[in-house]
Design a protein around this motif. Structure first.
Motif, PDB file in Angstrom:
ATOM      1  N   PRO A 129       0.813  -1.224   0.000  1.00 42.92           N
ATOM      2  CA  PRO A 129       0.000   0.000   0.000  1.00 42.92           C
ATOM      3  C   PRO A 129       0.842   1.269   0.000  1.00 42.92           C
ATOM      4  O   PRO A 129       0.484   2.263  -0.645  1.00 42.92           O
ATOM      5  CB  PRO A 129      -0.838  -0.117   1.284  1.00 42.92           C
ATOM      6  N   GLU A 182       0.849   4.282  -2.819  1.00 40.99           N
ATOM      7  CA  GLU A 182       0.678   5.694  -2.446  1.00 40.99           C
ATOM      8  C   GLU A 182       1.846   6.532  -2.949  1.00 40.99           C
ATOM      9  O   GLU A 182       1.647   7.639  -3.488  1.00 40.99           O
ATOM     10  CB  GLU A 182       0.561   5.797  -0.925  1.00 40.99           C
ATOM     11  N   ASP A 230      -6.396  -8.481   0.288  1.00 40.49           N
ATOM     12  CA  ASP A 230      -7.185  -7.275   0.583  1.00 40.49           C
ATOM     13  C   ASP A 230      -6.454  -6.015   0.144  1.00 40.49           C
ATOM     14  O   ASP A 230      -7.059  -5.094  -0.427  1.00 40.49           O
ATOM     15  CB  ASP A 230      -7.518  -7.215   2.069  1.00 40.49           C
ATOM     16  N   ASP A 231      -5.144  -5.957   0.419  1.00 40.73           N
ATOM     17  CA  ASP A 231      -4.359  -4.793  -0.004  1.00 40.73           C
ATOM     18  C   ASP A 231      -4.368  -4.667  -1.523  1.00 40.73           C
ATOM     19  O   ASP A 231      -4.493  -3.564  -2.066  1.00 40.73           O
ATOM     20  CB  ASP A 231      -2.916  -4.904   0.489  1.00 40.73           C
ATOM     21  N   TRP A 250      -6.657  -5.828  -3.625  1.00 42.69           N
ATOM     22  CA  TRP A 250      -8.012  -5.486  -4.069  1.00 42.69           C
ATOM     23  C   TRP A 250      -8.278  -3.983  -3.923  1.00 42.69           C
ATOM     24  O   TRP A 250      -8.838  -3.351  -4.822  1.00 42.69           O
ATOM     25  CB  TRP A 250      -9.028  -6.283  -3.265  1.00 42.69           C
ATOM     26  N   GLN A 251      -7.821  -3.424  -2.822  1.00 35.49           N
ATOM     27  CA  GLN A 251      -8.028  -1.992  -2.586  1.00 35.49           C
ATOM     28  C   GLN A 251      -7.231  -1.126  -3.557  1.00 35.49           C
ATOM     29  O   GLN A 251      -7.573   0.032  -3.792  1.00 35.49           O
ATOM     30  CB  GLN A 251      -7.640  -1.636  -1.145  1.00 35.49           C
ATOM     31  N   SER A 252      -6.193  -1.689  -4.143  1.00 36.34           N
ATOM     32  CA  SER A 252      -5.327  -0.904  -5.023  1.00 36.34           C
ATOM     33  C   SER A 252      -5.764  -0.924  -6.482  1.00 36.34           C
ATOM     34  O   SER A 252      -5.204  -0.178  -7.300  1.00 36.34           O
ATOM     35  CB  SER A 252      -3.887  -1.434  -4.947  1.00 36.34           C
ATOM     36  N   LYS A 259      -8.087   0.297  -8.277  1.00 37.02           N
ATOM     37  CA  LYS A 259      -8.475   1.564  -8.908  1.00 37.02           C
ATOM     38  C   LYS A 259      -7.276   2.468  -9.177  1.00 37.02           C
ATOM     39  O   LYS A 259      -7.391   3.462  -9.907  1.00 37.02           O
ATOM     40  CB  LYS A 259      -9.503   2.286  -8.041  1.00 37.02           C
ATOM     41  N   HIS A 260      -6.128   2.130  -8.586  1.00 40.04           N
ATOM     42  CA  HIS A 260      -4.928   2.942  -8.789  1.00 40.04           C
ATOM     43  C   HIS A 260      -3.967   2.329  -9.822  1.00 40.04           C
ATOM     44  O   HIS A 260      -2.986   2.976 -10.193  1.00 40.04           O
ATOM     45  CB  HIS A 260      -4.169   3.103  -7.468  1.00 40.04           C
ATOM     46  N   ARG A 298     -12.938 -13.691  -5.960  1.00 39.87           N
ATOM     47  CA  ARG A 298     -13.376 -12.393  -5.451  1.00 39.87           C
ATOM     48  C   ARG A 298     -14.199 -11.654  -6.509  1.00 39.87           C
ATOM     49  O   ARG A 298     -15.185 -10.984  -6.176  1.00 39.87           O
ATOM     50  CB  ARG A 298     -12.156 -11.567  -5.048  1.00 39.87           C
TER      51      ARG A 298
END
Length: 380
Positions: free
Chosen positions: A178, A182, A205-206, A208-210, A212-213, A230
């Motif tokens: 993450p 960033e 999870d990390d 999956w959250q990324s 969109k970036h 998922r």
């Protein structure tokens, strides 16, 4: 510095970008065994195959060689030979193997300012067994590759980068993913990610959250099938098949789709789901069966070149890094797909992961002779 026949003048063929690669750097020991010296078993009802070593016996081999390896190192060499100003963030130990890694990177013109050294773990290493289909079996000790920490990712390492390429991360290093995302986005860089199975399971999870970036996501078929469960939760299984012209053969992966745990998802649905989640471009490789690139509403397929493989190790790194560099440089997805296929085909003709990596002038000459018959395009 790198000999002129290996590096290229980036200004002649495109922009000499500032590229940062992140991930593993290690030393590979490559053992090549004649097919009649080691038994191979292939499963009838699965896609697995096995090489059998006889217990208690010495096996005569054709060659034992040593070279650099690891996702960040392979990608850094690929980017440097394409004429880009390249740096690497990785971790080695305090040992002779670390000296080998540093010497190799310096010889390729890669900046090692951000190559860290761990105080307790040795430099990562692998033993690669190549025989039969040359789809190598790999014994890996990750060592210092697992020990990247937040302080190894200073903001100044990302400043001015046009492309940040993140190879497979594991253990403590994966915890920093993450932060890497960033840092890359804060620097205004395009973010290319080539995750491994371990990162897609233990640190999902990390990842999956990324999504969109991520500007460029590169996965192989096994990694795509790991992602599938998922995606099923949000998009369901099944999906519409791809439609080709009556004279165009349907690529194997487009025909069979992706499968995991009794569920199936068509290739079009899988790729369009990732695009909908915010990924800029998705590359899906299927080894000798070719590769796909989805971007927006467009899907392109490129057949793999037919070559005699000495080993398949490193082909994925060559493909992904070349695609990311070409797309970030030219914004031409079709050309990037062809360039990646050509470079990967060159790599598999050598037993190590870097000898076959092409310079930009050589790759451009190969692209000039590219056959349009190798390409297919579909709407998704």
């Amino acid at each position: 510095m790198v000999p002129k026949d290996k590096r290229s003048d980036g200004s002649r063929f495109g922009t000499a970008m500032n590229v940062l690669t992140i991930g593993g750097a290690m030393v590979d020991t490559i053992v090549t065994i004649a097919s009649d010296k080691i038994e191979q078993i292939k499963m009838r009802n699965a896609e697995s195959s096995f090489l059998l070593l006889e217990e208690g016996q010495k096996t005569e081999v054709e060659e034992i060689a040593s070279s650099g390896g690891g996702g960040a190192l392979n990608s850094a060499v690929a980017a440097a030979r394409l004429g880009h100003n390249t740096s690497i963030i990785a971790k080695v130990g305090h040992d002779d193997k670390a000296d080998i890694v540093r010497s190799l990177l310096r010889a390729e013109g890669v900046d090692i300012t951000w190559l860290a050294a761990d105080e307790s773990e040795p430099t990562g290493s692998s033993v690669i067994i190549s025989s039969h289909d040359r789809n190598a079996a790999v014994f890996t000790y990750r060592g210092a590759n697992t020990r990247l920490r937040p302080e190894d990712f200073p903001a100044e390492a990302f400043a001015g980068r046009q492309l940040v390429y993140v190879a497979n991360l594991s253990n403590e290093s994966a915890d920093c993913y993450p932060l890497v995302v960033e840092r890359a986005k804060s620097a205004g860089a395009r973010l290319a990610v080539n995750p491994g199975i371990r990162q897609l399971t233990a640190r999902f999870d990390d990842f999956w959250q990324s999504l969109k970036h991520i500007d460029i996501l590169c996965v192989n078929r096994a990694e795509a099938q790991t992602l599938m469960p998922r995606l099923l939760q949000s998009f369901g299984d099944g999906g519409a098949p791809l439609i080709v012209g009556k004279d165009d053969p349907l690529p194997p992966l487009a025909k069979r789709g992706l499968r995991n745990g009794g569920y199936e998802m068509t290739l079009a649905k899988f790729l369009s789901a990732l695009i909908e989640l915010g990924v800029g471009a998705v590359v899906l490789t299927d080894g000798a069966n070719g590769a796909f690139i989805a971007r927006g509403q467009d899907l392109h397929y490129r057949a793999a070149q037919h070559v005699v493989a000495a080993a398949t190790t490193g082909a994925g790194d060559a493909f992904s890094a070349t695609f990311a560099c070409y797309l970030a440089d030219t914004n031409d997805a079709v050309r990037a797909l062809s360039a990646a296929s050509i470079n990967a085909a060159s790599v598999v003709q050598h037993i190590d992961t870097q000898t076959g990596l092409l310079s930009r002038p050589v790759l451009e000459r190969e692209l000039a002779h590219e056959s349009e018959a190798a390409l297919l395009s579909f709407p998704i």
